[in-house]
Each structure stands twice: as structure tokens, then as C-alpha cells.
Design a protein around this motif. Structure first.
Motif, PDB file in Angstrom:
ATOM      1  N   VAL A 391      -0.616  -2.751 -10.411  1.00 27.41           N
ATOM      2  CA  VAL A 391      -1.844  -3.222  -9.750  1.00 27.41           C
ATOM      3  C   VAL A 391      -2.945  -3.416 -10.786  1.00 27.41           C
ATOM      4  O   VAL A 391      -2.889  -2.882 -11.887  1.00 27.41           O
ATOM      5  CB  VAL A 391      -2.307  -2.214  -8.670  1.00 27.41           C
ATOM      6  CG1 VAL A 391      -1.291  -2.099  -7.559  1.00 27.41           C
ATOM      7  CG2 VAL A 391      -2.600  -0.849  -9.274  1.00 27.41           C
ATOM      8  N   TYR A 392      -3.923  -4.203 -10.415  1.00 27.23           N
ATOM      9  CA  TYR A 392      -5.086  -4.425 -11.281  1.00 27.23           C
ATOM     10  C   TYR A 392      -6.326  -4.508 -10.394  1.00 27.23           C
ATOM     11  O   TYR A 392      -6.240  -4.725  -9.182  1.00 27.23           O
ATOM     12  CB  TYR A 392      -4.927  -5.707 -12.094  1.00 27.23           C
ATOM     13  CG  TYR A 392      -4.975  -6.968 -11.249  1.00 27.23           C
ATOM     14  CD1 TYR A 392      -6.180  -7.668 -11.056  1.00 27.23           C
ATOM     15  CD2 TYR A 392      -3.828  -7.456 -10.639  1.00 27.23           C
ATOM     16  CE1 TYR A 392      -6.221  -8.814 -10.270  1.00 27.23           C
ATOM     17  CE2 TYR A 392      -3.859  -8.592  -9.847  1.00 27.23           C
ATOM     18  CZ  TYR A 392      -5.067  -9.265  -9.674  1.00 27.23           C
ATOM     19  OH  TYR A 392      -5.120 -10.386  -8.885  1.00 27.23           O
ATOM     20  N   ARG A 393      -7.450  -4.330 -10.994  1.00 30.85           N
ATOM     21  CA  ARG A 393      -8.719  -4.442 -10.264  1.00 30.85           C
ATOM     22  C   ARG A 393      -9.472  -5.658 -10.787  1.00 30.85           C
ATOM     23  O   ARG A 393      -9.742  -5.767 -11.980  1.00 30.85           O
ATOM     24  CB  ARG A 393      -9.549  -3.173 -10.433  1.00 30.85           C
ATOM     25  CG  ARG A 393     -10.630  -3.011  -9.364  1.00 30.85           C
ATOM     26  CD  ARG A 393     -11.296  -1.653  -9.431  1.00 30.85           C
ATOM     27  NE  ARG A 393     -10.413  -0.577  -9.038  1.00 30.85           N
ATOM     28  CZ  ARG A 393     -10.182  -0.226  -7.770  1.00 30.85           C
ATOM     29  NH1 ARG A 393     -10.766  -0.913  -6.781  1.00 30.85           N
ATOM     30  NH2 ARG A 393      -9.379   0.779  -7.488  1.00 30.85           N
ATOM     31  N   GLY A 394      -9.752  -6.583  -9.892  1.00 29.46           N
ATOM     32  CA  GLY A 394     -10.412  -7.810 -10.278  1.00 29.46           C
ATOM     33  C   GLY A 394     -11.888  -7.632 -10.576  1.00 29.46           C
ATOM     34  O   GLY A 394     -12.447  -6.532 -10.469  1.00 29.46           O
ATOM     35  N   GLU A 398     -11.902  -5.492  -6.327  1.00 28.61           N
ATOM     36  CA  GLU A 398     -10.805  -5.401  -5.374  1.00 28.61           C
ATOM     37  C   GLU A 398      -9.465  -5.246  -6.104  1.00 28.61           C
ATOM     38  O   GLU A 398      -9.256  -5.844  -7.168  1.00 28.61           O
ATOM     39  CB  GLU A 398     -10.758  -6.648  -4.492  1.00 28.61           C
ATOM     40  CG  GLU A 398     -11.962  -6.812  -3.592  1.00 28.61           C
ATOM     41  CD  GLU A 398     -12.028  -5.724  -2.527  1.00 28.61           C
ATOM     42  OE1 GLU A 398     -10.958  -5.357  -1.993  1.00 28.61           O
ATOM     43  OE2 GLU A 398     -13.146  -5.248  -2.251  1.00 28.61           O
ATOM     44  N   LEU A 399      -8.581  -4.481  -5.498  1.00 30.00           N
ATOM     45  CA  LEU A 399      -7.253  -4.294  -6.073  1.00 30.00           C
ATOM     46  C   LEU A 399      -6.352  -5.488  -5.776  1.00 30.00           C
ATOM     47  O   LEU A 399      -6.446  -6.110  -4.713  1.00 30.00           O
ATOM     48  CB  LEU A 399      -6.597  -3.031  -5.526  1.00 30.00           C
ATOM     49  CG  LEU A 399      -7.031  -1.688  -6.105  1.00 30.00           C
ATOM     50  CD1 LEU A 399      -6.358  -0.551  -5.353  1.00 30.00           C
ATOM     51  CD2 LEU A 399      -6.703  -1.596  -7.585  1.00 30.00           C
ATOM     52  N   LEU A 470       0.162  -3.578  -0.833  1.00 27.52           N
ATOM     53  CA  LEU A 470      -1.207  -3.581  -1.347  1.00 27.52           C
ATOM     54  C   LEU A 470      -2.047  -2.530  -0.637  1.00 27.52           C
ATOM     55  O   LEU A 470      -2.866  -1.842  -1.258  1.00 27.52           O
ATOM     56  CB  LEU A 470      -1.823  -4.967  -1.173  1.00 27.52           C
ATOM     57  CG  LEU A 470      -3.268  -5.124  -1.661  1.00 27.52           C
ATOM     58  CD1 LEU A 470      -3.392  -4.777  -3.140  1.00 27.52           C
ATOM     59  CD2 LEU A 470      -3.760  -6.552  -1.388  1.00 27.52           C
ATOM     60  N   MET A 471      -1.828  -2.380   0.665  1.00 23.58           N
ATOM     61  CA  MET A 471      -2.552  -1.354   1.410  1.00 23.58           C
ATOM     62  C   MET A 471      -2.209   0.041   0.878  1.00 23.58           C
ATOM     63  O   MET A 471      -3.084   0.903   0.754  1.00 23.58           O
ATOM     64  CB  MET A 471      -2.193  -1.428   2.897  1.00 23.58           C
ATOM     65  CG  MET A 471      -2.954  -0.421   3.752  1.00 23.58           C
ATOM     66  SD  MET A 471      -2.177  -0.096   5.350  1.00 23.58           S
ATOM     67  CE  MET A 471      -0.734   0.860   4.833  1.00 23.58           C
ATOM     68  N   GLY A 478      -5.600   2.817  -6.180  1.00 23.46           N
ATOM     69  CA  GLY A 478      -5.032   2.203  -7.377  1.00 23.46           C
ATOM     70  C   GLY A 478      -3.990   3.037  -8.080  1.00 23.46           C
ATOM     71  O   GLY A 478      -3.357   2.571  -9.041  1.00 23.46           O
ATOM     72  N   ASP A 479      -3.788   4.276  -7.641  1.00 25.28           N
ATOM     73  CA  ASP A 479      -2.754   5.126  -8.246  1.00 25.28           C
ATOM     74  C   ASP A 479      -1.379   4.588  -7.835  1.00 25.28           C
ATOM     75  O   ASP A 479      -1.055   4.548  -6.650  1.00 25.28           O
ATOM     76  CB  ASP A 479      -2.919   6.566  -7.767  1.00 25.28           C
ATOM     77  CG  ASP A 479      -1.916   7.521  -8.405  1.00 25.28           C
ATOM     78  OD1 ASP A 479      -1.000   7.033  -9.115  1.00 25.28           O
ATOM     79  OD2 ASP A 479      -2.028   8.737  -8.201  1.00 25.28           O
ATOM     80  N   PRO A 480      -0.547   4.179  -8.796  1.00 25.21           N
ATOM     81  CA  PRO A 480       0.738   3.548  -8.451  1.00 25.21           C
ATOM     82  C   PRO A 480       1.876   4.542  -8.207  1.00 25.21           C
ATOM     83  O   PRO A 480       3.022   4.118  -8.056  1.00 25.21           O
ATOM     84  CB  PRO A 480       1.031   2.697  -9.689  1.00 25.21           C
ATOM     85  CG  PRO A 480       0.464   3.499 -10.821  1.00 25.21           C
ATOM     86  CD  PRO A 480      -0.783   4.183 -10.257  1.00 25.21           C
TER      87      PRO A 480
END
Length: 630
Positions: A391-394, A398-399, A470-471, A478-480
């Protein structure tokens, strides 16, 4: 200071312990053989027979300790999961093989990090605080047991160098004592090797069950018969019973991956067809599980049934190792009940990566049991140089899901969309949930899912599946971690390469009626599949009776793609079979070992091994010697 399994001490004590035995001096042992003598010695300090299973975490911990280890709770939990009901001798050997050994240097380095004064000692108070509050926490009693050791403690301090010496010496002595017990116990010596699993005629051993690593009796070790020798027998002076050997040699040409007997799918395109996907998943302990199917034919018809690995889209540079995995289907006829099944056929005709069977089937219900040998779907230790970002944060905070993760999710969707309609039904989603979390999604939870994510015809769309993941990432801010749990359970590694799973697709063509197929279970190889494998080998393979031991028969089945051997024991006593593949060329087997041994229960048969070419483009030679000790 719990280590992994401490198998280093176990290994280091082997040569010394074996060399001290006068009997051992008379024969030359390979490192592999010596390892399994010691495995058996340790196992039999806890159990009366290697046919007995480990039935609890406590027993697993104890038997690993007898092998000179000090397994942490994390290590024990790794092999004894909530789904585990028993482990056998083979599992025990695999654990000792797989776990990274703890050396004296490892222990010293761990203590050195705690040695603030660099004087070779640690205050008891500091040691107690660290060991009871950090990492794999120990109890106060466990720490007190360390600090009360007179030889390594003084003045309220632990001399950790002395402790490490004591720890390693104790481990080595434990292994040595176990081996000495094995040497002097005549009854145990007659048993000689460990078992694969408890077996009976009703449930033969799994063809892809864990390797059954054993070794020969020291005084009975003989050189492998030369190629061309069919049968040899000998009676060692120290043997209490008889020993018989039999050799099988088969030269196999380079695979053309083509069998004209298999009807090409395009020639049956006018026939009615049914399709379902599925997957082989590799468990932590090496067990392979897969979907199981029930097929219905409304009337008698000629059918063509095929199975092959499922092709998926991959990012550039990513390998597709599952495409080389062998696949097969055993077809069993249901008679009166689902428990009463009769072997009908096996998809043993090959066309490239596809395996199929064509023939006539009567009306009724059939079970389709997918099978892979385990020769090419097995645990592989690979150094991952870069963990893929999921994941990334734009810029807006937003993730989002990365491109690599979205590709992996798209492939997962393809795998779990079993009927291939581009949507996930509740049943399909539940197979996914059972694999990744061990739980099912009920109707109420499914209704909530449909309210919040994109659906069509009451089924989840691909986009809805993406949004669901994504949810999950948003729920964890954001923790994968949870996302990785899902990916790893589906056979992906941290580089997002699918190395421990093999998705496949089954096609059924019927000339006279519309076939129906439904996935029913997701499970490890059942007794029904084991019986089917044994029966097919006995029916189609070559049988050789042991000279001097006529109650033991080795059945060997040969196809273009693989060789499978089954051992039949018709006697009233268990027998131990030593298997030597050292003279084979360009071969791999499902056990991952050239030398091993299996124990066959009375009045039963079991799969000994599956063998395939290492390089399909080259000739391969199967040269195996089976020796039986009574």
C-alpha cells in the motif's frame, strides 16, 4: 534463551557418538544416514515405537529436547497449529532438518548484547528482567532454574560463557545417551527405522506426505547393487532376522510432453462442457491440500476429463513456478454412499502441461480428487532481497494499493473464482476465507459485504474484492500485516511470487449430456485418495517379490511423466524398508532425499515415493534399491 530447535548440537554429536560404537566402526555412513539414526534414537526415548504419533505440543517439545534442542514456543507453534491433531516421525525429522541450528556462537552473541560491562557475566536481576519481559518470555521459575546452577553462577551473576559450554555439553550428552540406548536395546534395533504414518489397508499413506527419512542398521549397511542387478540378498552376522534387497532400473527418455492417446480438446468442442478451478496449497509442514469435487452425469456418456495448471498474468520479471507442477485427477465412482467409492480412472495421458483421460462413464455421481506428487511443489528456501510494498499513501493522504499488489489480488481473484464467471459467490468466497482465516463468512456478514462493496447478481465483483482489501488496509491504518497473512497463506512470498501454491483448472467434456461439477471440500489428501493411488499402482504397475521375503511386494508404476512405487506388506508383522536412490540420474522425488526408510504396518500397503525428471528435456534413469529388514 530459547533457541530454534538446537539441532546443531544434535548434528555435532552424531559423528562422535556413532564413532564410539564398535559396531559403527565396521561400516561407513553418509552424513544423511547418520542424521536419521540419531533422529530415531531421540524419538524412541519418548515413544515405544516410531509408529506412534506426537499428539500434543508438550510431546513435540519433549521429543525435540531429546534431540538436543531447546525449542521456543514460537517454534513449537509453527509446527503445531490449531488445526494439527498429530505429527509423526517424518514430521519430527523434517523439523530438525528445517530449523536453523543454534550454535555456541549464536548463544554467546545473544548474551553479549546483554553484557553491559563486557565482563562475561550478567546480573541475575537484569537477566530476570530481560527474560521475563522481552521476546519469547520465560517464567520466573524457568529463569530461577538458570540462576541456581552452581557451576555457572556466583556473586549474583551468571557466567554466560560457562553457561553456553554447559548448555552445549548437555545437548550433546542427551543425543549421545539416546543413541547408546538405541544401540543396546535389541528390540529397538530390530525395529530399526521410523514410520511414515500409522497406516492400514483402509487408509494407505499419502503419496505426498512428508519425507520418511531413515537410515540402515550400522552392521547391515551394504553397497548399492550395481546397475543391472535385479535381486540380491544377504544375511549379516549381526542380523536377528533376514535381509532381502531388490533393485529396479528404468531408463526414461526426454519428455516430449505429448501423448497421442489424449484427445485434443478442440476435437470435442461440440460436446457439452463443465469447468472448475482449484488450487494446491503447500502447508508449513509440507502437507499439500487442495479442493475436492463431486461430478454428476445424468446419463451414460463418453467423457474427456483434463486438468492443468492455471495460467495467470504476471508482472514482468516474475517467475511462474507453478506452471511446471505436475497435476492429476483420480476419478472415483460413488456407490450408494459418499464413503463407498470405487476407482474408475486416472488422468495419466499427457499433452504438454495438461493431463487427461478419455473413456465411457455410466450415469451417477463421481468424485474428482486432484493430486500432485510433491516433487515440484515443495518448500524452497529463497532469500528475499526486497519486500514488495503493498500500500501507499497518496498526496491527499488517502491509502491506495500498489500496482504489484493489485496484480497479485487480480490473480487471487482468478484462483478463487472457481466457476470462472468473473464473480465470487458466497461459497467461493468461503473457500478463500477458510484458507486465509480458518473461518466462514455467514449469510449476515455476506449481506453486509454486498451492501458496502460492488456486487453483481448477489456476487462480489473483482473491483469489490479489491475494495475489500483496501478497506482492510485502512482499518489497520496502512499496516500491511494482515494483508501479508492472507498472501502467505495463498502461497505468495514477500516478493509476491507464488512459490507455494499451484492453481489449476479442470475441464469435463461429455458427448451425451451436460456434466455438472461442484467443489465440495478443501482438505489434505484423504484416505480415499491414498487408496486410489495404491490401487492404480498395483493394477497398472510391475510387481516384484522380495527374494527370501515373499510377503513383501514392491509395485512400480511408470508413465511418461513420473514413476510411483508402492510397498505391500502381506505379513502379520510390520516391516522396515530401506530405500536407496543414489544411482538414479536426473531425478527428483517427493521426499527430497536419496536415502530414506519407511515402516509398513502389517497387512497394508503404502506409497513409497514418487519420482520425476529433474530436467524434462534430458534422459532420466530411475535406479532404486529396496531392502527389507525383519
Amino acid at each position: 534463551m530459547a533457541s530454534s530447535t538446537g539441532s546443531n548440537a544434535f548434528l555435532s554429536s552424531q559423528k562422535a557418538a556413532v564413532s564410539e560404537s564398535p559396531r559403527a566402526k565396521k561400516s561407513q555412513y553418509s552424513e544423511e544416514e547418520t542424521f536419521y539414526v540419531n533422529c530415531r534414537a531421540a524419538y524412541l526415548t519418548v515413544f515405544k515405537s516410531s509408529l506412534e504419533n506426537i499428539k500434543s505440543k508438550e510431546q513435540l517439545c519433549l521429543v525435540l529436547q531429546q534431540a538436543g534442542g531447546n525449542p521456543s514456543q514460537k517454534t513449537v507453534n509453527k509446527y503445531w497449529t490449531p488445526q494439527t491433531t498429530a505429527l509423526n516421525f517424518d514430521d519430527f525429522c523434517i523439523i530438525l532438518k528445517k530449523e536453523k541450528p543454534a550454535t555456541k556462537t549464536d548463544l554467546l552473541q545473544a548474551f553479549l548484547k546483554l553484557d553491559k560491562n563486557n565482563d562475561g557475566s550478567i546480573l541475575h536481576a537484569e537477566l530476570h528482567k530481560i527474560l521475563t519481559t522481552r521476546g519469547e518470555r520465560m517464567t520466573a521459575d524457568e529463569v530461577n532454574a538458570i540462576t541456581k546452577l552452581a557451576d555457572v553462577n556466583s556473586g549474583g551473576k551468571l557466567d554466560y560463557k560457562k553457561f553456553c559450554n554447559l548448555y552445549m555439553a548437555t545437548n550433546e550428552q542427551c543425543c549421545k545417551t539416546a543413541l547408546e540406548k538405541l544401540e543396546v536395546d535389541t528390540r529397538v534395533m530390530r525395529q530399526q527405522f521410523g514410520s511414515q504414518v500409522e497406516i492400514s489397508t483402509e487408509g494407505a499413506t499419502s503419496p505426498i506426505s512428508k519425507p520418511s527419512p531413515r537410515t540402515t542398521r550400522k552392521s547391515d549397511h551394504k553397497a548399492t547393487p550395481k546397475r543391472g542387478e535385479n535381486r540380491t540378498s544377504s544375511r549379516p552376522s549381526s542380523a536377528q532376522g533376514c535381509k532381502a534387497s531388490i533393485s529396479s532400473t528404468m531408463s526414461m527418455g526426454a519428455s516430449s510432453n505429448k501423448n497421442s492417446k489424449l484427445i485434443e480438446p478442440n476435437t470435442v468442442k461440440e460436446w457439452q462442457c463443465a469447468q472448475s478451478k482449484g488450487c494446491f496449497y503447500l502447508e508449513e509442514d509440507g502437507t499439500i491440500i487442495s479442493h475436492r469435487y463431486r461430478m454428476h452425469l445424468l446419463q451414460k456418456s463418453t467423457v474427456c476429463i483434463t486438468i492443468k495448471p492455471l495460467s495467470l498474468s504476471q508482472l514482468e520479471g516474475k517467475p511462474s513456478p507453478w506452471l511446471s507442477v505436475d497435476t492429476a485427477l483420480y476419478v472415483l465412482k460413488e456407490n450408494e454412499s459418499q464413503e463407498n467409492l470405487q476407482l474408475v480412472s486416472l488422468t495419466d495421458q499427457q499433452n504438454k502441461e495438461m493431463y487427461g483421460w478419455k473413456g465411457e462413464l455410466g450415469s451417477g455421481f463421481y468424485w474428482l480428487l486432484p493430486f500432485t506428487t510433491g516433487c515440484r511443489l515443495k518448500k524452497v528456501k529463497k532469500q528475499i532481497t526486497r519486500e514488495v510494498k503493498l500500500v501507499y499513501r497518496g498526496e491527499d493522504g488517502e491509502l491506495g494499493l500498489t500496482k504489484e499488489f493489485r496484480t497479485a489480488l487480480s490473480n487471487i481473484f482468478e484462483m478463487i473464482d472457481l466457476d470462472g464467471n468473473g464473480l465470487l459467490s458466497l461459497d467461493e468466497y468461503n473457500f478463500f476465507e477458510l484458507r486465509t482465516s480458518g473461518e466462514k463468512c455467514d449469510e449476515e456478514a455476506w449481506a453486509i459485504c454486498k451492501e458496502n462493496f460492488d456486487t453483481k447478481k448477489n456476487e462480489l465483483t473483482r473491483q469489490g474484492f479489491m475494495d475489500l482489501n483496501l478497506m482492510e488496509a485502512n482499518d489497520r491504518e496502512g499496516d500491511p500485516s494482515d494483508l501479508w497473512v492472507t498472501l502467505l497463506s495463498l502461497g505468495f512470498n514477500k516478493a509476491l511470487e507464488m512459490t507455494e501454491a499451484c492453481p489449476f483448472v479442470i475441464d469435463i467434456y461429455a458427448e451425451k449430456c451436460k456434466p455438472r461439477i461442484k467443489p465440495v471440500h478443501l482438505e489434505a489428501n484423504s484416505g480415499q485418495l491414498n487408496k486410489a493411488i495404491c490401487k492404480s499402482v498395483v493394477n497398472q504397475g510391475e510387481a516384484k517379490v522380495m527374494d527370501g521375503c515373499e510377503s513383501v511386494i514392491v509395485h512400480t508404476y511408470r508413465s511418461e511423466a513420473r514413476i510411483t512405487s508402492v510397498i505391500e506388506n502381506m505379513s502379520e508383522n510390520k516391516v522396515i524398508i530401506h530405500v536407496n536412490n543414489e544411482q538414479s540420474k536426473n531425478c527428483i522425488n517427493n521426499r527430497g532425499l536419496n536415502i530414506f526408510a519407511v515402516e509398513v504396518a502389517p497387512k497394508s500397503m503404502m506409497v513409497c515415493q514418487h519420482v520425476m525428471p529433474l530436467n524434462e528435456q534430458e534422459e532420466w534413469i530411475y535406479n532404486c534399491t529396496h531392502s527389507v529388514l525383519l
